[in-house]
Structures are given as C-alpha cells and as structure tokens.
Design a protein around this motif. Structure first.
Motif, PDB file in Angstrom:
ATOM      1  N   MET A 156       0.827  -1.201   0.000  1.00 47.97           N
ATOM      2  CA  MET A 156       0.000   0.000   0.000  1.00 47.97           C
ATOM      3  C   MET A 156       0.869   1.262   0.000  1.00 47.97           C
ATOM      4  N   GLY A 157       1.993   1.222   0.713  1.00 43.60           N
ATOM      5  CA  GLY A 157       2.888   2.375   0.717  1.00 43.60           C
ATOM      6  C   GLY A 157       3.420   2.690  -0.672  1.00 43.60           C
ATOM      7  N   THR A 158       3.808   1.662  -1.413  1.00 40.17           N
ATOM      8  CA  THR A 158       4.318   1.874  -2.770  1.00 40.17           C
ATOM      9  C   THR A 158       3.236   2.451  -3.671  1.00 40.17           C
ATOM     10  N   ILE A 159       2.040   1.885  -3.597  1.00 37.73           N
ATOM     11  CA  ILE A 159       0.952   2.347  -4.457  1.00 37.73           C
ATOM     12  C   ILE A 159       0.605   3.809  -4.162  1.00 37.73           C
ATOM     13  N   LEU A 160       0.427   4.125  -2.875  1.00 41.30           N
ATOM     14  CA  LEU A 160       0.040   5.489  -2.514  1.00 41.30           C
ATOM     15  C   LEU A 160       1.147   6.488  -2.815  1.00 41.30           C
ATOM     16  N   GLN A 161       2.391   6.080  -2.602  1.00 43.11           N
ATOM     17  CA  GLN A 161       3.488   7.015  -2.812  1.00 43.11           C
ATOM     18  C   GLN A 161       3.562   7.469  -4.267  1.00 43.11           C
ATOM     19  N   PHE A 162       3.427   6.535  -5.188  1.00 46.44           N
ATOM     20  CA  PHE A 162       3.460   6.917  -6.598  1.00 46.44           C
ATOM     21  C   PHE A 162       2.171   7.639  -7.012  1.00 46.44           C
ATOM     22  N   ALA A 163       1.017   7.179  -6.515  1.00 46.29           N
ATOM     23  CA  ALA A 163      -0.257   7.757  -6.944  1.00 46.29           C
ATOM     24  C   ALA A 163      -0.436   9.187  -6.453  1.00 46.29           C
ATOM     25  N   PHE A 164       0.050   9.492  -5.242  1.00 48.89           N
ATOM     26  CA  PHE A 164      -0.169  10.819  -4.668  1.00 48.89           C
ATOM     27  C   PHE A 164       1.075  11.700  -4.745  1.00 48.89           C
ATOM     28  N   ALA A 165       2.082  11.260  -5.472  1.00 49.64           N
ATOM     29  CA  ALA A 165       3.284  12.083  -5.613  1.00 49.64           C
ATOM     30  C   ALA A 165       2.986  13.477  -6.169  1.00 49.64           C
ATOM     31  N   PRO A 166       2.053  13.649  -7.152  1.00 52.64           N
ATOM     32  CA  PRO A 166       1.773  15.007  -7.640  1.00 52.64           C
ATOM     33  C   PRO A 166       1.308  15.975  -6.557  1.00 52.64           C
ATOM     34  N   VAL A 167       0.681  15.473  -5.499  1.00 53.33           N
ATOM     35  CA  VAL A 167       0.281  16.349  -4.394  1.00 53.33           C
ATOM     36  C   VAL A 167       1.517  16.965  -3.749  1.00 53.33           C
ATOM     37  N   LEU A 168       2.562  16.145  -3.585  1.00 49.62           N
ATOM     38  CA  LEU A 168       3.802  16.659  -3.003  1.00 49.62           C
ATOM     39  C   LEU A 168       4.520  17.576  -3.975  1.00 49.62           C
ATOM     40  N   TRP A 169       4.455  17.263  -5.257  1.00 52.79           N
ATOM     41  CA  TRP A 169       5.124  18.119  -6.246  1.00 52.79           C
ATOM     42  C   TRP A 169       4.512  19.523  -6.269  1.00 52.79           C
ATOM     43  N   SER A 170       3.252  19.617  -5.871  1.00 53.42           N
ATOM     44  CA  SER A 170       2.579  20.914  -5.944  1.00 53.42           C
ATOM     45  C   SER A 170       3.260  21.961  -5.069  1.00 53.42           C
ATOM     46  N   PHE A 171       4.033  21.511  -4.091  1.00 55.72           N
ATOM     47  CA  PHE A 171       4.655  22.487  -3.200  1.00 55.72           C
ATOM     48  C   PHE A 171       5.838  23.198  -3.857  1.00 55.72           C
ATOM     49  N   TRP A 172       6.227  22.746  -5.057  1.00 57.13           N
ATOM     50  CA  TRP A 172       7.197  23.534  -5.827  1.00 57.13           C
ATOM     51  C   TRP A 172       6.610  24.893  -6.208  1.00 57.13           C
ATOM     52  N   LEU A 173       5.254  24.994  -6.218  1.00 52.58           N
ATOM     53  CA  LEU A 173       4.626  26.284  -6.524  1.00 52.58           C
ATOM     54  C   LEU A 173       5.042  27.359  -5.525  1.00 52.58           C
ATOM     55  N   ILE A 174       5.179  26.938  -4.258  1.00 55.78           N
ATOM     56  CA  ILE A 174       5.548  27.904  -3.220  1.00 55.78           C
ATOM     57  C   ILE A 174       6.949  28.416  -3.465  1.00 55.78           C
ATOM     58  N   LEU A 175       7.879  27.504  -3.803  1.00 59.30           N
ATOM     59  CA  LEU A 175       9.250  27.932  -4.081  1.00 59.30           C
ATOM     60  C   LEU A 175       9.311  28.837  -5.294  1.00 59.30           C
ATOM     61  N   ALA A 176       8.362  28.647  -6.215  1.00 61.05           N
ATOM     62  CA  ALA A 176       8.329  29.487  -7.416  1.00 61.05           C
ATOM     63  C   ALA A 176       7.576  30.795  -7.180  1.00 61.05           C
ATOM     64  N   GLY A 177       7.089  31.011  -5.938  1.00 60.19           N
ATOM     65  CA  GLY A 177       6.380  32.237  -5.621  1.00 60.19           C
ATOM     66  C   GLY A 177       4.951  32.274  -6.110  1.00 60.19           C
ATOM     67  N   LEU A 178       4.401  31.101  -6.429  1.00 60.92           N
ATOM     68  CA  LEU A 178       3.027  31.022  -6.933  1.00 60.92           C
ATOM     69  C   LEU A 178       2.083  30.604  -5.820  1.00 60.92           C
ATOM     70  N   PRO A 179       0.806  30.951  -5.932  1.00 57.30           N
ATOM     71  CA  PRO A 179      -0.156  30.567  -4.882  1.00 57.30           C
ATOM     72  C   PRO A 179      -0.366  29.057  -4.856  1.00 57.30           C
ATOM     73  N   HIS A 180      -0.645  28.535  -3.650  1.00 62.48           N
ATOM     74  CA  HIS A 180      -0.858  27.113  -3.449  1.00 62.48           C
ATOM     75  C   HIS A 180      -2.250  26.910  -2.864  1.00 62.48           C
ATOM     76  N   PRO A 181      -2.940  25.811  -3.212  1.00 58.86           N
ATOM     77  CA  PRO A 181      -4.305  25.596  -2.692  1.00 58.86           C
ATOM     78  C   PRO A 181      -4.391  25.585  -1.171  1.00 58.86           C
ATOM     79  N   LEU A 182      -3.306  25.236  -0.490  1.00 56.47           N
ATOM     80  CA  LEU A 182      -3.348  25.138   0.968  1.00 56.47           C
ATOM     81  C   LEU A 182      -2.723  26.340   1.657  1.00 56.47           C
ATOM     82  N   ASP A 183      -2.528  27.440   0.932  1.00 51.79           N
ATOM     83  CA  ASP A 183      -1.937  28.639   1.545  1.00 51.79           C
ATOM     84  C   ASP A 183      -2.668  29.084   2.812  1.00 51.79           C
ATOM     85  N   PRO A 184      -4.012  29.077   2.825  1.00 50.72           N
ATOM     86  CA  PRO A 184      -4.696  29.518   4.061  1.00 50.72           C
ATOM     87  C   PRO A 184      -4.528  28.543   5.225  1.00 50.72           C
TER      88      PRO A 184
END
Length: 602
Positions: free
Chosen positions: A482-510
């Motif tokens: 289950m760890g392997t499946i979830l890690q690959f399937a939900f990896a884009p959620v973690l990638w989204s935090f590159w938006l913060i480093l790029a100075g862009l708004p993030h859905p979880l900013d609030p």
C-alpha cells in the motif's frame, strides 16, 4: 558399446559420473551427448529384454488415455501405449524403476508388459492427449480464495461502495477542494514516511559483514529443473543457450525447459533453428482464455522432475556456480525454507541515464531492501527470475496465479501465508536493463498493476491475512504494497509544493503557515537523503561504484513511476489481466564479458 555408439573409455567415465551423482548411466550418457536419446532407448530395450517403441513408427493408442492420470504418467515417466490381446504394453522412460512402478498401478489395469520409449515421446503424447485439459487446469490451479481471477467481476455491494466513494470525492472537489487536497496530502505524507521508515529499518537490518559464499554439494545432489518462459523472442535463443551452458552444476542433474506458447511462431521458429544441448528441452503451452507467464509456468511445471524448481528469464546470465549455491543453501537450510531469491543486476548499466538509474534502483532493492526485509522476518515479494523453490512448497501453494501480472510478488506473499520462508542468496544473475522510455513505462506499469492486484487479493479478507501472517508481517505487507501504491499515486500532491518555491499561490496557503512549510521541507529533504543513503550503500555492495555520481539524479527518475501508476490503475479497471510484454535484446552488454557475474559476490 556393442552398437558402437560409445567407446569403452568414454563409457568408463560415464559409469564413474553415474556413481558419483547417483544417477542412471543412461541419464549421464544423454546429458553429456555421448549418445542420442534413441540410441539409449534401444540399448535399454535390449538390456531389459523389452520392446523399443518410437512414437512415429508405432503410434500409441489414444483410447488408453483414461487408464492412468496424466500427472501420474508425468511423475513416473510412463504411458499406456497399446494393448496386445488383454496385455497392456506400458512404455517407460525409466526402466530401472519399473519394478517399483508396478506396485503403484491400479489393480484393475490388467496384465502389463514393459516397453521402453524416450521421455520426449511420452511427454509429446501426453501433451497431445491431455494438453488442453492441463492448460485449463493451469489457469485455475491456485485456490479461488488465493487468486485474483474474479477481479473483473464485482458484487453489488462492492459496486455500490465504489460509486459512493466516487460521489464523495466529486462532492468534496466541488464544495471543499482544500479539504480534498488535505486528505491527499495526508495520504502522500503518510506513505512517504512509511516508505522511508521501511528503507531505514532494512538498511539497519542488513549485516555490515557478509558471510562467506562457500558451498558444498550434498552427497546425493538433487535434480534441478529450470523453467525459462519465452515469448516473442527472436534474437535471444542462441545467447540464452550460451549463457546457461556456463552453469557448472552437473548437466546430468540439470533439466532446463524452454516454455513456448503454441501461437508464438516467431519464438518457436527461432528455437527450432537453435542447436539445443541434451539437457535443454522445450514445452509448448496450448492456447487458452488468457496468455500469461504464470499460466505457462503452471503448465510446464507438470513436465518437470526436479526436487528444486527455478525460474530464469530470456535475457538472464546467471553466475556459473549459481545452481551449486542454491543446492548447497537448500541442503543446509531448515525444512520450511521453501524459496531462495538471488540478486538481480544488469550487464548494460552504462547504456544511458535510464539504465544507470535502473541499476541503482535494482542495487537498492536486491542488496539492501529485500535482504533487510527478510532478516526482519517480513514476507518477501519475489522477483520474476533467479528464484528457486522446493518442489513441495510450490505444490502446496499450487504454483503461480495465472491471472496476476506480477505472479512473483503474489507468490512470495502466498508462500509466507502457508508457513514457508524465503531467504536471500548472494549469487547474481545479470540481465538487460530496460532503458527505453516507453517500454520502461509499460514494464513498470505492469509491475505496479500487479502490486495493486496482489494487495487487493491478500487484503480482501484482512482477518485471515492477520491470522496467516501475524501482526508484524501483516503490517509489513501493508506498508510495502500500500505504501508503494500510494506514494506513486499521490506524488503530484507533493510536487505541488514547488509552486511555493516558485512564488506562486498554493491551494493550501490559508491552511499552512510558515511552520508547516518548514516541516514539509524537512520531511522532503529527509526523504531524499534516505534515498541517496540507500542508493550509495547499495552501490558500495555492488560492482557499480562508478555510478555514485548518478545517485542524486534519482529525483528525476522516480517520478516516471507516477506516469506508470496511472497507466496501471487505468488498466486495473479496464483490463486487469493484460500482460504488457517487455521485449529483450535491444541493449548489448556494456563490455565483453559483462554478462558473466563472478562466482563470489561482494
């Protein structure tokens, strides 16, 4: 010798080898190509005063097929051939065991007389008489409760649950997207932490100093059968024979079976044009409702005679003394060690960037993670090759699930559930790294689809799984799959935090303040550091230390698995039993001799 087929001096050596290996001299003569199978059968017939039968010249009577079950005939090398009056002519390929066989025959079979035939003729006739029934049985050999063959059918309750879950997700996406994203983040972080924790535990569990790889064959070494499934292999056959010929295990005790599909004319034509040594033979699998590697293995297994059964792939190049190590390890291991898994490595790791990263990943898996999991007592998912079984273990768990596209991982868990242990050996097999982008994606999606299916099969009755594995192995299995499946399937959620480093708004900013961002950064960096640490430690135990500079590039390699998981999830819904075949023979060894692993591994 009387027929002039074998010189007396040569026969003297064969007799000595027969005594050393406790094998019939006929077996030695055939394995060493001192005489043909037909010459041996005719000599045996003269020796025992029996008829010599040839399938082409004296066709067997198919009306006698009901007298003895196919499995009995295969196990004992016999076949009801013809009747002469009331007397049954019983052909055998093992006349030295005929007297013992008589005690096993049903009492109503009537008077019998022995005749001698080649094992190839007996097998061919059994395949013609019973092949379709045996192929159908191979598809369903695994017990229904252990198989995924009902995956494409669903109960009304399961359908309703799936619809409800989908409606909830769509509702959250429309009314509370931040909450849905938060749930995805928690799943992604949880799987990441579990995965890295498993890696750390395995790294700690692996012994710093490795024991000696010395091995000694037992006084009565067993016959070892090797199954090599082939499909659409046009270029690999001659190379495969050359690589298997390097094995140092006595050829009289080696039974290599090339497993071919009936409709695969490409491979069958290639093999027909290849000169095979006497200890390599072919088995053709009849067509059926599905065409998968595990189905072919189940069918061919019935035609083997080894006390140990191993698997190689078409492109494999095993260490020359590998079978000797396997036999020695089984001889010294406890009786409940039912499986030995070798190390897989590549002979073309420097072909391109993808093969370099693949080599680092394989080194991590086979030199750190699997040995660590085994030492901690977890159930070990097997690789699809360089894996060896006690025959009785395979028979108890009923072989491979013909419908599972990662039959190896499933079999590893099933062995553990039936009380068998898997141990690692340090013998290496080198194979071809899949280093083309889309074929890599297809291969990885098949593996991940198999992980999804295997997790579902074994987790659909959690109480039974808990009872079979116990708490530690239960949680280990869940964490790994289950760890392997979830890690690959939900990896884009973690990638989204590159938006913060790029100075862009993030859905979880609030929802996430500076402290939350700092905590996430620490988690991400720690995870990357663990990946680097395991990769470096694995390469230090391998012959690929030149790949150290490429370990940091794994951050760009593992995201390819996310592409593969979405392909895998789609196929799981649409076509769960589709086998996306990996083609071999596209990348040669990096250097001459790179496909010859050393006898002693680091």
């Amino acid at each position: 010798m009387e027929a002039g087929a074998v010189a007396p001096g040569t026969m003297l050596g064969a007799l000595a080898e027969s005594a050393r290996l406790h094998q019939p001299v006929s077996t030695v003569v055939m394995a060493e190509a001192l005489a043909t199978r037909k010459d041996v059968a005719e000599a045996q017939a003269r020796h025992y005063g029996a008829m010599a039968l040839d399938r082409a010249a004296h066709p067997p009577d198919p009306a006698l097929s009901h007298l003895l079950p196919a499995n009995f005939c295969l196990a004992h090398g016999v076949l009801p051939w013809i009747r002469i009056g009331d007397t049954l002519v019983l052909a055998t390929a093992r006349p030295e065991h005929y007297d013992d066989l008589l005690e096993l025959l049903p009492p109503d079979i009537g008077p019998v007389v022995m005749a001698v035939a080649t094992e190839a003729d007996i097998h061919d006739e059994i395949a013609q008489r019973h092949g379709n029934a045996m192929a159908a049985a191979a598809e369903n050999w695994v017990r229904e409760e252990d198989s995924c063959r009902d995956l494409n059918t669903s109960s009304p309750a399961a359908t309703a649950l799936a619809i409800l879950a989908s409606l909830i997700c769509l509702s959250l996406l429309a009314t509370a997207p931040a909450l849905l994203f938060t749930i995805g983040l928690l799943l992604a972080l949880g799987s990441l932490l579990v995965s890295q924790g498993m890696k750390l535990a395995a790294l700690i569990a692996v012994p710093r100093r490795l024991a000696s790889t010395r091995h000694t064959l037992p006084p009565h070494p067993p016959v070892v059968s090797i199954l090599v499934p082939l499909f659409h292999e046009q270029e690999i056959a001659r190379t495969l024979v050359k690589r298997l010929s390097r094995l140092t295990y006595p050829k009289s005790l080696l039974d290599v079976v090339l497993v071919l599909e009936a409709e695969d004319t490409v491979t069958r034509t290639t093999v027909d044009r290849t000169a095979l040594p006497p200890w390599i033979r072919t088995i053709v699998v009849p067509p059926g409702r599905i065409r998968t590697k595990p189905r072919a293995l189940n069918y061919a297994f019935r035609f083997t005679r080894g006390a140990i059964v191993g698997i190689y792939d078409a492109e494999d190049a095993p260490a020359p003394d590998q079978i000797d190590q396997v036999v020695s390890a089984f001889d010294s291991a406890p009786a409940k060690v039912g499986c030995l898994q070798g190390i897989l490595d590549f002979y073309n790791p420097r072909a391109n960037w993808l093969s370099r990263c693949f080599a680092v990943e394989y080194a991590s898996w086979f030199r750190i993670l699997l040995p660590g999991f085994a030492r901690m007592g977890f159930a070990v998912p097997l690789g699809g090759t360089t894996v060896f079984f006690r025959r009785e273990a395979l028979e108890e768990v009923r072989g491979w699930d013909a419908h599972n596209v990662t039959e190896d991982a499933d079999l590893g868990i099933r062995l553990a559930r039936y009380g068998w242990r898997t141990e690692m050996i340090r013998s290496v097999t080198r194979e071809e790294a899949n280093n083309r982008f889309w074929p890599w994606i297809k291969q990885r999606s098949r593996w991940l689809k198999g992980y999804v299916i295997t997790w579902w099969v074994h987790s659909r009755h959690p109480r039974r799984l808990w009872h079979d594995l116990g708490p530690k192995r239960f949680f280990g299995m869940q964490a790994l799959f289950m760890g392997t499946i979830l890690q690959f399937a939900f990896a884009p959620v973690l990638w989204s935090f590159w938006l913060i480093l790029a100075g862009l708004p993030h859905p979880l900013d609030p929802w996430i303040g500076r402290g939350g961002i700092l905590a996430l950064t620490v988690i991400f960096l720690t995870a990357e550091g663990m990946t680097l640490l395991v990769g470096m430690a694995a390469l230090a135990r391998s012959p690929h230390r030149a790949l150290f500079p490429w370990v940091p590039t794994l951050f760009a390699y593992f995201p390819l698995g996310t592409v593969a998981i979405y392909k895998a999830l789609w196929e799981t819904l649409r076509n769960p039993f589709f086998w996306d075949k990996t083609q071999h023979g596209h990348s040669s060894p990096d250097t001459p001799g790179a496909d010859i692993p050393p006898d002693r591994e680091l």
